[in-house]
Design a protein around this motif. Structure first.
Motif, PDB file in Angstrom:
ATOM      1  N   ASN A 127       0.800  -1.217   0.000  1.00  0.00           N
ATOM      2  CA  ASN A 127       0.000   0.000   0.000  1.00  0.00           C
ATOM      3  C   ASN A 127       0.835   1.270   0.000  1.00  0.00           C
ATOM      4  N   GLN A 128       2.127   1.165   0.400  1.00  0.00           N
ATOM      5  CA  GLN A 128       2.961   2.364   0.404  1.00  0.00           C
ATOM      6  C   GLN A 128       3.296   2.841  -1.010  1.00  0.00           C
ATOM      7  N   MET A 130       1.116   3.491  -2.968  1.00  0.00           N
ATOM      8  CA  MET A 130       0.015   4.399  -3.256  1.00  0.00           C
ATOM      9  C   MET A 130       0.249   5.804  -2.700  1.00  0.00           C
ATOM     10  N   GLN A 131       1.236   5.939  -1.810  1.00  0.00           N
ATOM     11  CA  GLN A 131       1.500   7.245  -1.227  1.00  0.00           C
ATOM     12  C   GLN A 131       1.910   8.242  -2.317  1.00  0.00           C
ATOM     13  N   MET A 300      -3.884  11.914  -0.641  1.00  0.00           N
ATOM     14  CA  MET A 300      -4.407  10.568  -0.851  1.00  0.00           C
ATOM     15  C   MET A 300      -5.899  10.640  -1.175  1.00  0.00           C
ATOM     16  N   GLU A 304      -4.759   4.020   1.982  1.00  0.00           N
ATOM     17  CA  GLU A 304      -3.787   3.298   1.157  1.00  0.00           C
ATOM     18  C   GLU A 304      -4.229   1.860   0.868  1.00  0.00           C
ATOM     19  N   HIS A 305      -4.644   1.139   1.921  1.00  0.00           N
ATOM     20  CA  HIS A 305      -5.057  -0.249   1.730  1.00  0.00           C
ATOM     21  C   HIS A 305      -6.262  -0.333   0.797  1.00  0.00           C
TER      22      HIS A 305
END
Length: 387
Positions: A127-128, A130-131, A300, A304-305
């Motif tokens: 998920n990081q 997606m940052q 965001m 993220e998840h």
């Protein structure tokens, strides 16, 4: 089009969170239709959330035999990730596995081989990726704006954990239950990101302290040196025993330096690439003209998840490109294994590593372990990578 039917194996803290995201409608086009956990209390909880008792399974075999699902999320302790993913992929199901992809490269390579021949969409919960800041760094590197990378440093020591944290789970902080410490539990995202952004090194040398700050057998303090094919170097430092901690990523390229710290991304941009300036200037102490640029990274659009789950479901339903393909999970596992192997042997480790040699060294540590924990806490219900 009907909703994609999702099954979740492992209802620990992250499995519960993922369940909630689907229940709240945060992932359009998908719904949870079955769960699996060895803890009856977790299955009772799922029923309280509205899931029918017939859709709650207490073993993976029962789940795979009877669950009415199209896709599976795996949120179990680390060692279970590859075998459960293989079981799901061989049944033609789509799979999203929690990080890390596994504990050692041999089991992850086996999982990837099955995924290569399976029809299902295979993703991993990185998920990081997606940052916005990480995606902006990726863009600046891939577009050539930073130039060829020369050095990368990541100090990520804000993982402070108490002894109570390590005492709280039967599988945690043991070679047999978790397969490692800070590198396996806290750092899979950073190990993924550093190779996603900068590429895979060719050699790793590492010093790992085992139980330096805690009464544990696994690593809680790491300093690793990485060498890359183009001559670039890198340093990766992490710890769960340092307070206050630091989270600073610095990447130096021919055209300047990127620094990400305290949610701020700064680009110190050279007007002339440093190697070109070094060759052409006639002044002994001159430096390239440098501009300081605060890079806008945006916000965001969702958790993220949730973004990873949406991308996975969209890939299943519409063929959207995966942002975190499951087969890429092996890269971070290999970095982790290389660092531990270097620390155990006192020697640099070339990548790709010798899968069997690492596995044998890990088995030696499992066999020599004297840790005794409450086995009643060592259930699949305990979540892989819970922070």
């Amino acid at each position: 089009m009907k909703n994609t039917r999702i099954g979740i194996i492992g209802l620990g803290s992250m499995g519960e969170s993922h369940f909630g995201a689907f229940q709240k409608g945060n992932v359009p086009g998908a719904e949870v239709t079955a769960v699996c956990d060895t803890d009856p209390a977790r299955l009772a909880w799922a029923q309280e959330q509205g899931l029918d008792a017939a859709a709650c399974f207490d073993t993976p075999d029962a789940f795979f035999a009877d669950a009415q699902v199209d896709a599976v999320m795996i949120a179990t302790p680390h060692y279970y990730h590859p075998p459960l993913a293989i079981q799901a992929l061989e049944k033609g199901l789509h799979v999203l596995v929690e990080k890390p992809a596994g504990v050692y490269t041999r089991q992850v390579r086996e999982m990837n081989a099955v995924a290569a021949d399976a029809p299902g969409v295979f993703a991993i919960m990185f998920n990081q990726r997606m940052q916005p800041a990480h995606r902006k760094i990726k863009d600046l590197i891939d577009s050539g704006e930073l130039g060829e990378i020369r050095r990368v440093n990541w100090i990520i020591t804000n993982w402070f954990r108490s002894q109570a944290y390590y005492d709280g789970g039967g599988w945690r902080a043991t070679w047999q239950g978790e397969g490692g410490g800070a590198l396996v539990n806290q750092c899979p995202h950073q190990l993924d990101l550093i190779q996603w952004l900068c590429g895979t090194p060719t050699r790793v040398s590492a010093h790992c302290a085992f139980g330096k700050y805690h009464d544990i057998e696994v690593e809680d303090d790491v300093t690793a040196f990485m060498e890359y094919a183009n001559g670039a170097t890198g340093v990766f430092i992490t710890s769960t025993g340092e307070a206050p901690g630091t989270n600073r990523l610095e990447i130096v390229g021919e055209k300047g330096r990127l620094v990400l710290e305290n949610d701020t991304l700064t680009f110190r941009r050279n007007r002339v690439p440093m190697s070109e300036f070094c060759r052409t200037t006639t002044a002994s102490f001159a430096k390239p003209e440098c501009w300081t640029i605060d890079i806008p990274v945006g916000k965001m659009p969702a958790a993220e998840h949730t973004l990873v789950m949406r991308n996975w479901v969209n890939a299943i339903r519409d063929g959207e490109e995966l942002l975190s393909p499951g087969v890429e999970g092996i890269q971070g596992v290999e970095l982790c294994n290389a660092m531990l192997m270097s620390a155990w042997t006192g020697q640099p480790v070339d990548l790709p590593i010798d899968d069997d040699a690492y596995y044998d060294l890990l088995q030696e540590r499992i066999a020599a372990s004297t840790v005794v924990k409450d086995e009643t806490r060592n259930a699949v219900a305990d979540l892989a990578g819970s922070f």
